[in-house]
Design a protein around this motif. Structure first.
Motif, PDB file in Angstrom:
ATOM      1  N   SER A  90       0.838  -1.180   0.000  1.00 28.16           N
ATOM      2  CA  SER A  90       0.000   0.000   0.000  1.00 28.16           C
ATOM      3  C   SER A  90       0.880   1.239   0.000  1.00 28.16           C
ATOM      4  O   SER A  90       2.101   1.152   0.147  1.00 28.16           O
ATOM      5  CB  SER A  90      -0.956   0.010   1.182  1.00 28.16           C
ATOM      6  N   ILE A 218       1.302  -1.324  -7.599  1.00 25.02           N
ATOM      7  CA  ILE A 218       0.741  -2.580  -7.108  1.00 25.02           C
ATOM      8  C   ILE A 218       1.268  -3.771  -7.913  1.00 25.02           C
ATOM      9  O   ILE A 218       1.749  -4.755  -7.356  1.00 25.02           O
ATOM     10  CB  ILE A 218      -0.803  -2.524  -7.184  1.00 25.02           C
ATOM     11  N   VAL A 226      -4.159  -5.442  -1.288  1.00 23.84           N
ATOM     12  CA  VAL A 226      -3.901  -4.007  -1.172  1.00 23.84           C
ATOM     13  C   VAL A 226      -4.832  -3.403  -0.111  1.00 23.84           C
ATOM     14  O   VAL A 226      -6.022  -3.204  -0.368  1.00 23.84           O
ATOM     15  CB  VAL A 226      -4.151  -3.281  -2.509  1.00 23.84           C
ATOM     16  N   VAL A 228      -6.543  -0.609   1.527  1.00 23.84           N
ATOM     17  CA  VAL A 228      -6.793   0.796   1.190  1.00 23.84           C
ATOM     18  C   VAL A 228      -8.086   1.271   1.846  1.00 23.84           C
ATOM     19  O   VAL A 228      -8.907   0.474   2.277  1.00 23.84           O
ATOM     20  CB  VAL A 228      -6.967   1.027  -0.330  1.00 23.84           C
ATOM     21  N   GLN A 232     -10.475   4.366  -2.374  1.00 26.98           N
ATOM     22  CA  GLN A 232      -9.556   3.902  -3.412  1.00 26.98           C
ATOM     23  C   GLN A 232     -10.066   2.669  -4.154  1.00 26.98           C
ATOM     24  O   GLN A 232      -9.359   2.079  -4.968  1.00 26.98           O
ATOM     25  CB  GLN A 232      -8.184   3.595  -2.793  1.00 26.98           C
ATOM     26  N   LYS A 233     -11.289   2.281  -3.846  1.00 26.87           N
ATOM     27  CA  LYS A 233     -11.834   1.053  -4.414  1.00 26.87           C
ATOM     28  C   LYS A 233     -11.873   1.092  -5.952  1.00 26.87           C
ATOM     29  O   LYS A 233     -11.539   0.122  -6.626  1.00 26.87           O
ATOM     30  CB  LYS A 233     -13.247   0.864  -3.864  1.00 26.87           C
ATOM     31  N   HIS A 235      -9.968   2.848  -7.970  1.00 28.05           N
ATOM     32  CA  HIS A 235      -8.618   2.740  -8.523  1.00 28.05           C
ATOM     33  C   HIS A 235      -8.121   1.302  -8.494  1.00 28.05           C
ATOM     34  O   HIS A 235      -7.417   0.845  -9.390  1.00 28.05           O
ATOM     35  CB  HIS A 235      -7.646   3.620  -7.728  1.00 28.05           C
ATOM     36  N   LEU A 236      -8.481   0.622  -7.440  1.00 27.31           N
ATOM     37  CA  LEU A 236      -8.047  -0.761  -7.310  1.00 27.31           C
ATOM     38  C   LEU A 236      -8.703  -1.646  -8.368  1.00 27.31           C
ATOM     39  O   LEU A 236      -8.071  -2.517  -8.965  1.00 27.31           O
ATOM     40  CB  LEU A 236      -8.418  -1.260  -5.919  1.00 27.31           C
ATOM     41  N   GLU A 237      -9.958  -1.375  -8.596  1.00 28.95           N
ATOM     42  CA  GLU A 237     -10.692  -2.122  -9.613  1.00 28.95           C
ATOM     43  C   GLU A 237     -10.027  -1.903 -10.980  1.00 28.95           C
ATOM     44  O   GLU A 237      -9.859  -2.842 -11.759  1.00 28.95           O
ATOM     45  CB  GLU A 237     -12.149  -1.599  -9.624  1.00 28.95           C
ATOM     46  N   ARG A 240      -6.905  -3.968 -11.285  1.00 27.74           N
ATOM     47  CA  ARG A 240      -7.253  -5.359 -11.610  1.00 27.74           C
ATOM     48  C   ARG A 240      -7.548  -5.500 -13.101  1.00 27.74           C
ATOM     49  O   ARG A 240      -7.100  -6.453 -13.748  1.00 27.74           O
ATOM     50  CB  ARG A 240      -8.496  -5.809 -10.831  1.00 27.74           C
ATOM     51  N   GLY A 259      -8.428  -6.030  -3.180  1.00 30.70           N
ATOM     52  CA  GLY A 259      -8.421  -4.949  -2.201  1.00 30.70           C
ATOM     53  C   GLY A 259      -8.686  -5.533  -0.827  1.00 30.70           C
ATOM     54  O   GLY A 259      -9.281  -6.593  -0.703  1.00 30.70           O
TER      55      GLY A 259
END
Ligand code: TRP
Length: 411
Positions: A90, A218, A226, A228, A232-233, A235-237, A240, A259
């Motif tokens: 992170s 990442i 990750v 977070v 930030q969900k 951005h994480l998606e 992926r 996440g």
């Protein structure tokens, strides 16, 4: 290779002891993927490769394949440490002073991962320059963020703590991933929309591609998890999706990350405007509680916190101010919503706010003390940064050489 021979002997004995009919069960048509081997040093990888040959596994990239289910059961039993080592990464920006929102929403969760995880925590200075920074401050803040990581309980001998710009591969992979990310995808990012309206005089390309740089952070370390904050969900998606897209084109290259937004991850709202997230760049000093605020300041800010006209300590969507204070109180005391409501039944807001302020100030006191101690030894912080960057660069190099090869860059 003592490591290898020891385990190999153990495994050979197990295979020999297994009933004959189990030894060669019906072959699966497709080769079954067994175990992912990663973050291992060369000597160990060589052992696995040798092992794979003897036991008719196929060792490709980071995976072992076998057609003999019994063998991989035995393999997993013999090498329990393989395949289980998950990577966590992170990052926190070194812009502005860190708030209790950063602490409760992110950093405190970083300490939740036990030693079985390979853990990377970076100070994302490359991300910070998507909005204008004062150089002297940007020069100082990574030390503070690093010291805070450590003060919050991240042991530098067990976690890789480093500064993003010390590992140039972040920017390099960031560019590459830009070319596998669609304009439309980036246009949909709510953080971009928010920030570009807030900084309308400086809607630079970096602000737009910020999420691909985050994906690079990442994916560079083959990250599994990750931790977070909820904001930030999206951005994480995207990270992926980028990983999956790249893997689809070039075959398995990146681990697709998950996440980790734990149920304890709290979204802390502004004290002055409790429908907006508490933000370190908020111009209203009463809206934000900083981790390093003095006890007096903290209590004063909580006393001024915006509530409502009901005088009832109850958690409810239509009571954002009071609900936010309940959340903060819970975070520092470990109590449930019901317990907090019961504790303050019949109390005025004045007493409630004071109690929240005290719980917060007392909860932060050890972090503040440890932070002060760490900041007094700059040489140590520099050594931690340097060691962290060296370690991170080692893993980053591995991913980069794979990426370069897959894309077709000349070596
Ligand atoms: N974008 C994150 C934030 O604003 C910070 C960040 C940068 C990050 N790179 C990351 C978080 C990688 C997790 C993983 O909070």
């Amino acid at each position: 290779m003592p490591f290898f021979s020891h385990f190999c002997r153990q495994l050979q004995n197990k295979v020999a002891a297994a009933p004959k009919e189990n030894r060669f069960p019906a072959l699966d048509k497709r080769k079954v993927r067994v175990i992912m081997i990663k973050n291992e040093n060369t000597a160990k990888r060589r052992s696995y490769a040798a092992f794979a040959e003897i036991f008719h596994f196929v060792f490709v990239e980071n995976h072992l394949f076998s057609q003999k289910p019994l063998y991989f059961e035995l393999f997993k039993e013999t090498f329990p440490m393989i395949g289980d080592m998950k990577t966590v990464l992170s990052g926190v920006q070194p812009s502005g002073n860190l708030t209790i929102g950063n602490y409760l929403g992110a950093i405190r969760n970083f300490t939740a991962f036990p030693d079985e995880y390979k853990r990377f925590y970076c100070v994302v200075d490359l991300h910070a320059i998507t909005v204008r920074q004062v150089p002297a401050e940007l020069r100082r803040r990574p030390y503070e963020t690093l010291a805070l990581y450590m003060a919050c309980g991240l042991d530098e001998t067990k976690n890789t703590l480093f500064v993003q710009s010390h590992v140039p591969a972040h920017a390099e992979l960031g560019w590459i991933l830009d070319c596998y990310t669609m304009f439309g995808e980036l246009s949909r990012m709510t953080q971009f929309k928010d920030k570009s309206s807030k900084h309308s005089e400086n809607v630079n390309a970096g602000l737009f591609t910020y999420p691909t740089l985050m994906a690079s952070d990442i994916l560079l370390y083959q990250t599994d998890v990750v931790p977070v904050g909820i904001d930030q969900k999206q951005h994480l998606e995207l990270a992926r999706n980028i990983a999956e897209r790249f893997n689809q084109v070039y075959g398995d290259t990146f681990t697709v990350p998950d996440g980790y937004i734990s149920k304890d991850t709290m979204k802390i709202m502004s004290l002055a405007e409790p429908t907006a997230k508490m933000s370190k760049s908020d111009p209203n000093p009463n809206a934000v509680v900083y981790i390093l605020d003095s006890k007096d300041d903290i209590i004063r800010k909580f006393k001024k916190a915006v509530t409502d006209s009901e005088a009832e300590v109850r958690f409810s969507e239509d009571k954002p101010g009071v609900s936010n204070l309940i959340t903060i109180y819970r975070a520092f005391t470990g109590k449930s919503v019901e317990e907090v409501e019961a504790e303050f039944r019949g109390c005025g807001y004045g007493d409630f706010k004071l109690a929240v302020g005290e719980a917060c100030a007392d909860g932060l006191a050890p972090v503040r003390d440890e932070f002060a101690r760490l900041m007094a030894d700059k040489a140590h912080l520099e050594a931690v940064m340097k060691a962290g960057a060296d370690e991170a660069a080692y893993y980053a190099r591995k991913t980069m050489s794979k990426v370069r090869r897959k894309i077709g860059f000349v070596n």
